[in-house]
Design a protein around this motif. Structure first.
Motif, PDB file in Angstrom:
ATOM      1  N   ASN A  29      -1.712   1.602  12.691  1.00 19.07           N
ATOM      2  CA  ASN A  29      -2.000   0.518  11.754  1.00 19.07           C
ATOM      3  C   ASN A  29      -3.064   0.939  10.744  1.00 19.07           C
ATOM      4  O   ASN A  29      -3.653   2.012  10.847  1.00 19.07           O
ATOM      5  CB  ASN A  29      -2.423  -0.766  12.497  1.00 19.07           C
ATOM      6  N   THR A  31      -6.108  -0.312  10.226  1.00 19.20           N
ATOM      7  CA  THR A  31      -7.470  -0.222  10.746  1.00 19.20           C
ATOM      8  C   THR A  31      -7.720   1.162  11.322  1.00 19.20           C
ATOM      9  O   THR A  31      -8.765   1.773  11.073  1.00 19.20           O
ATOM     10  CB  THR A  31      -7.716  -1.298  11.819  1.00 19.20           C
ATOM     11  N   SER A  58      -9.775  -5.893   8.123  1.00 20.10           N
ATOM     12  CA  SER A  58      -9.857  -4.542   8.694  1.00 20.10           C
ATOM     13  C   SER A  58     -10.778  -3.617   7.909  1.00 20.10           C
ATOM     14  O   SER A  58     -11.260  -2.625   8.441  1.00 20.10           O
ATOM     15  CB  SER A  58      -8.470  -3.916   8.827  1.00 20.10           C
TER      16      SER A  58
END
Length: 72
Positions: A29, A31, A58
């Protein structure tokens, strides 16, 4: 080699070649990719990281998760 399946490592290699890069790294992802960027830049304890006031959570979460003393 990344991921939990051989196809992920193959994808990384092929995508890196497509981008004319020596390496490619898949992440699960955004993040995690921000944390990887912090690590690759050598960000650590005592460094200042500025994030936008209006952004997806994030942006700041990656910095706080990375935090002082955390290294790959």
């Amino acid at each position: 080699m990344g991921g939990y399946h051989p196809i992920v490592g193959e994808f990384e290699k092929r995508f890196a070649a497509f981008q004319h890069c020596a390496y490619g790294l898949a992440a699960m992802n955004g993040t995690v990719t921000l944390e990887m960027a912090l690590a690759s830049l050598g960000i650590g304890a005592g460094d200042e990281v500025i994030v936008p006031a209006i952004s997806f959570i994030s942006s700041a979460t990656a910095v706080s998760r990375w935090g002082p003393g955390r290294y790959l």
